[in-house]
Design an enzyme around this catalytic site. Structure first.
Site, PDB file in Angstrom:
ATOM      1  CG  HIS A 181      -2.269   0.643   0.921  1.00 30.38           C
ATOM      2  ND1 HIS A 181      -2.536   1.344  -0.235  1.00 30.38           N
ATOM      3  CD2 HIS A 181      -3.417   0.704   1.647  1.00 30.38           C
ATOM      4  CE1 HIS A 181      -3.761   1.796  -0.213  1.00 30.38           C
ATOM      5  NE2 HIS A 181      -4.334   1.423   0.918  1.00 30.38           N
ATOM      6  NE  ARG A 182       6.253   0.049   1.861  1.00 28.73           N
ATOM      7  CZ  ARG A 182       7.443  -0.528   2.014  1.00 28.73           C
ATOM      8  NH1 ARG A 182       8.337   0.026   2.824  1.00 28.73           N
ATOM      9  NH2 ARG A 182       7.739  -1.643   1.376  1.00 28.73           N
TER      10      ARG A 182
END
Length: 474
Positions: A445-446
């Site tokens: 999700h980064r």
């Protein structure tokens, strides 16, 4: 006598067969004391944290001593076997061991008699997992001229230990190019002189791609013979009535566990799911199996799922990226090294297909077949498991509907494919039996937000539902 003994007996040390690994376990010896060996002959198989690798010996001679037994874990740089490179020159003192052997099988030696040998020339740096480049270790007649004062016997031995000759090699004695045995075989099959090939691999190593490039537009080489599988490790004996059995954590399983823990607690995982009707894809698989252009190739649903993922990445290239924590940068990759998770007796490994995005469907099928066959034989190399960008794990082969896969370290996404089952499905306004599966996409999700991850998963599903999109979207 010490100088002569050190020249006569050569110590082969455990090389770094996996780019920075510190130890390896000796799985099996293929030779024993007294056996004659030649330069390039495989003498043992070792297992690192990444794969099982066969080690060739870089000397001609007779096996004098195995310094460690099978099942022993040895540090990189430790001597594992001693070779008598001048067995016909008479008895000599045994060489001093670099360190006490753990499980050696010594061969008795007779009283000493001096042996002489010309110093090898033009030795090159060790090629990972394959000893050193070709050099001469054959005995030659004593030269009449005395050696120059500055080139004493001790200096010659020190130069040999440091991997350098006393003088630069003449053009006719130039060492052979650096390449692994499979690459040399490929070049031989194609009739390519490796000396004419421009290397692109690390430290000037010639790769398979370099050989293919030099051979273009020559026809593809014949498939390499698959080596015999290594003997399976013996089962841990279970005492009657025992309530527990302990299995040592080492090798591939140990490395996998460490990588998964590191990934799970470093990259913030998000997993999305979609259930899709893949009836048309299954029909296309059957048609491709009968297609003469796919004859002899591995054609199955995984092939079209892999192609669907590659199409989705082409439409959403930002998903093919990596997080560089040290530089605080997102690295967008313009190539796809497609990893395929494979369960082996030594644990889960993830070899990858290099530049999968550039391959046609037949080429992708061929690469998948080679990857699976090599993994099952336990012969996957460390290089084949490095540099992956995205991965597919097919849990459906175990009858599992889906799961939440953990990212491989350094990758941004992993696709889990569930079992394909006949289920009731609304098709054209009516409930009909259709082939259905569930896909799960985990992503970092980064790098990948919910919108991008959803687009990728939706595109994969759309291609599998209507496989004609493999043409229209490509």
């Amino acid at each position: 006598m010490t100088a002569d003994t050190s020249v006569r007996f050569r110590e082969f040390k455990m090389p770094d067969v996996g780019e920075g690994l510190t130890e390896a376990e000796i799985l099996s010896w293929y030779v024993k004391p007294g056996d004659t060996v030649t330069d390039g002959q495989v003498v043992c198989e070792v297992e690192t944290a990444k794969a099982a690798v066969e080690l060739p010996i870089p000397y001609d001679g007779v096996v004098h001593e195995l310094r460690f037994g099978e099942g022993t874990t040895v540090d990189v740089g430790t001597s594992i076997i001693t070779i008598d490179v001048a067995p016909g020159s008479g008895p000599a003192e045994e060489p001093a061991a670099a360190e006490p052997p753990a499980a050696s099988v010594p061969t008795p030696t007779a009283p000493a008699e001096e042996a002489e040998e010309e110093k090898p020339k033009g030795r090159q740096p060790v090629l990972v997992g394959y000893g050193v480049a070709e050099s001469s270790t054959k005995r030659r007649p004593r030269k009449q001229a005395a050696p120059a004062p500055e080139q004493s016997a001790a200096a010659a031995i020190q130069a040999e230990m440091n991997g350098h000759g006393a003088a630069p090699a003449a053009p006719e004695d130039r060492p052979r190019p650096l390449a692994k045995p499979p690459v040399r075989k490929l070049a031989k099959d194609l009739g390519i002189d490796l000396a004419t090939v421009t290397p692109t691999g690390p430290d000037g190593i010639i790769t398979r791609e370099d050989v293919h490039a030099a051979a273009a537009p020559a026809p593809a080489p014949a498939a390499e013979a698959v080596p015999a599988p290594a003997p399976a490790p013996e089962a841990v004996p279970v005492t009657a009535g025992a309530r527990e059995t302990r299995v040592p954590i080492k090798g591939v399983r140990k490395a996998t566990a460490a990588a998964m823990v590191g990934s799970a607690f470093t990259a913030p995982h998000v997993t999305e799911f979609v259930t899709v009707d893949v009836t048309r894809t299954m029909k296309l698989v059957e048609e491709l199996k009968a297609d003469k252009d796919m004859a002899g190739l591995r054609v199955n649903p995984l092939l079209l799922i892999a192609k669907a993922l590659l199409v989705a990445i082409r439409r959403n290239p930002e998903v093919n990226a990596a997080w560089d924590e040290a530089a605080q940068e997102i690295v967008l990759k313009h190539y796809v090294n497609l990893g395929i998770a494979a369960a082996t007796p030594r644990g889960l490994i993830v070899p990858n297909i290099k530049d999968a995005h550039d391959k046609t469907l037949p080429e992708l099928a061929s690469a998948l077949g080679d990857l699976v066959a090599t993994a099952r034989e336990g012969k996957t190399t460390p290089a084949a498991m490095q540099g992956g960008t995205v991965t597919i794990t097919n849990v459906g082969v175990f009858g599992v509907d889906t799961g939440t896969p953990i990212l491989n370290p350094g990758e941004s996404a992993i696709l889990a494919v569930g079992a394909i089952k006949l289920q009731p499905w609304v098709h054209k306004g009516k409930i009909k039996p259709r082939q259905v599966t569930t896909l799960a996409l985990s992503f970092d999700h980064r790098l990948v937000d919910g919108e991008l991850g959803s687009k990728v998963l939706a595109d994969i599903a759309a291609v599998l539902e209507q496989p004609k999109r493999l043409i229209t979207w490509a």
